[in-house]
Design a protein around this motif. Structure first.
Motif, PDB file in Angstrom:
ATOM      1  N   ILE A   1       0.839  -1.201   0.000  1.00  0.00           N
ATOM      2  CA  ILE A   1       0.000   0.000   0.000  1.00  0.00           C
ATOM      3  C   ILE A   1       0.874   1.251   0.000  1.00  0.00           C
ATOM      4  N   VAL A   2       1.938   1.251   0.811  1.00  0.00           N
ATOM      5  CA  VAL A   2       2.843   2.404   0.858  1.00  0.00           C
ATOM      6  C   VAL A   2       3.522   2.590  -0.489  1.00  0.00           C
ATOM      7  N   LEU A   3       3.990   1.492  -1.095  1.00  0.00           N
ATOM      8  CA  LEU A   3       4.619   1.582  -2.415  1.00  0.00           C
ATOM      9  C   LEU A   3       3.641   2.089  -3.461  1.00  0.00           C
ATOM     10  N   ALA A   4       2.426   1.586  -3.440  1.00  0.00           N
ATOM     11  CA  ALA A   4       1.415   2.049  -4.401  1.00  0.00           C
ATOM     12  C   ALA A   4       1.128   3.532  -4.199  1.00  0.00           C
ATOM     13  N   PHE A   5       1.057   3.960  -2.953  1.00  0.00           N
ATOM     14  CA  PHE A   5       0.832   5.371  -2.651  1.00  0.00           C
ATOM     15  C   PHE A   5       1.975   6.217  -3.207  1.00  0.00           C
ATOM     16  N   GLY A   6       3.209   5.745  -3.028  1.00  0.00           N
ATOM     17  CA  GLY A   6       4.370   6.464  -3.557  1.00  0.00           C
ATOM     18  C   GLY A   6       4.385   6.513  -5.071  1.00  0.00           C
ATOM     19  N   ILE A   7       4.021   5.419  -5.711  1.00  0.00           N
ATOM     20  CA  ILE A   7       3.997   5.381  -7.179  1.00  0.00           C
ATOM     21  C   ILE A   7       2.916   6.303  -7.718  1.00  0.00           C
TER      22      ILE A   7
ATOM     23  N   LEU B   1       9.757  11.933  -1.659  1.00  0.00           N
ATOM     24  CA  LEU B   1       8.847  11.158  -0.826  1.00  0.00           C
ATOM     25  C   LEU B   1       7.518  11.887  -0.694  1.00  0.00           C
ATOM     26  N   PRO B   2       6.422  11.148  -0.612  1.00  0.00           N
ATOM     27  CA  PRO B   2       5.158  11.808  -0.315  1.00  0.00           C
ATOM     28  C   PRO B   2       5.265  12.578   0.998  1.00  0.00           C
ATOM     29  N   ALA B   3       4.630  13.710   1.065  1.00  0.00           N
ATOM     30  CA  ALA B   3       4.766  14.598   2.225  1.00  0.00           C
ATOM     31  C   ALA B   3       4.420  13.900   3.532  1.00  0.00           C
ATOM     32  N   ILE B   4       3.469  12.986   3.506  1.00  0.00           N
ATOM     33  CA  ILE B   4       3.060  12.320   4.744  1.00  0.00           C
ATOM     34  C   ILE B   4       4.144  11.366   5.248  1.00  0.00           C
ATOM     35  N   LEU B   5       4.979  10.834   4.349  1.00  0.00           N
ATOM     36  CA  LEU B   5       6.026   9.898   4.749  1.00  0.00           C
ATOM     37  C   LEU B   5       7.372  10.567   4.983  1.00  0.00           C
ATOM     38  N   ALA B   6       7.560  11.765   4.450  1.00  0.00           N
ATOM     39  CA  ALA B   6       8.862  12.422   4.506  1.00  0.00           C
ATOM     40  C   ALA B   6       9.414  12.594   5.926  1.00  0.00           C
TER      41      ALA B   6
END
Length: 148
Positions: A90-96, A107-112
């Motif tokens: 799910i995290v990888l799909a969100f990043g892609i 990185l997506p702002a929420i994960l940065a």
């Protein structure tokens, strides 16, 4: 497990308050020297004890479980394996999707904030904490579901 769930929420509320800047806005959590009041330090110590010591102990303490708790433990482990398996996807799909939508390789702002400053010790500690507390949440949810 009930107390572990309670202190999980205490820790989450404290962390969320820090992320959004409420610690500074409340003003009561720091004195003029930047240290915390005694009640805050004591609550933090109890929270850490329950989250880092009591939760893993309860997960591993099979001698404390009756037959129902053992069945609940096994159901929890089964569901936890599924969650831990699917979460990275799910995290990888969100990043892609974020990369395709924005064209940025950042990185997506929420994960940065989590991933940019992580050392291997931080990553292991957070992974261990998340795993144990996720076990507690799933265990409590399944127990609540059975009681309905």
């Amino acid at each position: 497990m009930d107390a572990c769930l309670l202190f999980l929420f205490v820790g989450l509320i404290d962390q969320a308050a820090e992320w959004v800047g409420l610690h500074d806005a409340w003003g009561g959590l720091h004195d003029k020297h930047g240290s915390h009041p005694a009640w805050y330090v004591a609550l933090g110590a109890v929270t850490l004890i329950f989250n880092f010591l009591v939760a893993p102990f309860l997960i591993l303490a099979s001698f404390m479980r009756d037959e129902y708790a053992q069945q609940l433990w096994q159901r929890t482990v089964g569901l936890l394996v599924k969650v831990v398996t699917f979460f990275p996807m799910i995290v990888l799909a969100f990043g892609i999707v974020t990369q395709l939508a924005t064209g940025s390789r950042r990185l997506p702002a929420i994960l940065a904030p989590l991933l940019e400053t992580a050392t291997w010790v931080t990553a292991m500690t957070i992974g261990w904490l998340v795993f144990c507390l996720l076990f507690v949440v799933i265990f409590q949810f399944l127990r609540w579901w059975d009681s309905r």
